[in-house]
Enzyme design. Sequence first.
Site, PDB file in Angstrom:
ATOM      1  CB  SER A  52      -0.954   0.028   1.196  1.00 60.49           C
ATOM      2  OG  SER A  52      -2.134  -0.625   0.872  1.00 60.49           O
ATOM      3  CG  HIS A  53       4.646   1.516   0.116  1.00 61.52           C
ATOM      4  ND1 HIS A  53       4.607   0.512   1.070  1.00 61.52           N
ATOM      5  CD2 HIS A  53       5.712   1.233  -0.658  1.00 61.52           C
ATOM      6  CE1 HIS A  53       5.605  -0.320   0.865  1.00 61.52           C
ATOM      7  NE2 HIS A  53       6.293   0.087  -0.183  1.00 61.52           N
ATOM      8  CB  ALA A  54       4.204   4.447  -5.058  1.00 61.50           C
ATOM      9  NE  ARG A  99       5.303  -0.638  -4.259  1.00 58.31           N
ATOM     10  CZ  ARG A  99       6.533  -0.855  -4.712  1.00 58.31           C
ATOM     11  NH1 ARG A  99       7.300  -1.750  -4.118  1.00 58.31           N
ATOM     12  NH2 ARG A  99       7.007  -0.125  -5.686  1.00 58.31           N
TER      13      ARG A  99
END
Length: 136
Positions: A52-54, A99
């Site tokens: 839950s981040h890029a 992702r």
Amino acid sequence: MKTVDDVEIIQLPRILDERGNLSVAEQFNHVPFEIKRVYWLYDVPGGESRGSHAHKTLSQLIIAASGSFRVTLDDGQNRRSFFLNRPYQGLLVHPGLWRDLEDFSSGSVCMVLASEVYKEEDYIREYDEFLKFRGL
Ligand code: TYD
């Protein structure tokens, strides 16, 4: 900036042996970046999700070293989902892609080869900020 269409699964060498198989990943050879860090996720409880981040600059090769899980990548316009369940395959995740990792099987190990050491400043953890980063 790369999109989800640029993402590929890299086949790593497999040295098959009756004593047990072996796979390997060398920087600038099987992996197109210098490997500055390796980390791994394990003991993930059923139903939990990670990611839950890029990342702004980080490239990663994500390997299901044991078991299986799903990686969903998002470039702000399109999403692509990859089911990883082979210890000789690596998902090459370019910078600038959101992702999510989920559906971890019991006892699975997610091993990540990374192009940079850990830097919190490289993370984008808010989806709105991610869309701005992508110019959307
Ligand atoms: P994070 O990357 O957010 O986890 P994931 O994407 O796998 O769900 O990392 C969780 C925490 O772990 C983070 O707040 C800091 C720590 N961490 C490190 O100290 N070094 C590392 O290399 C990584 C990947 C995380």
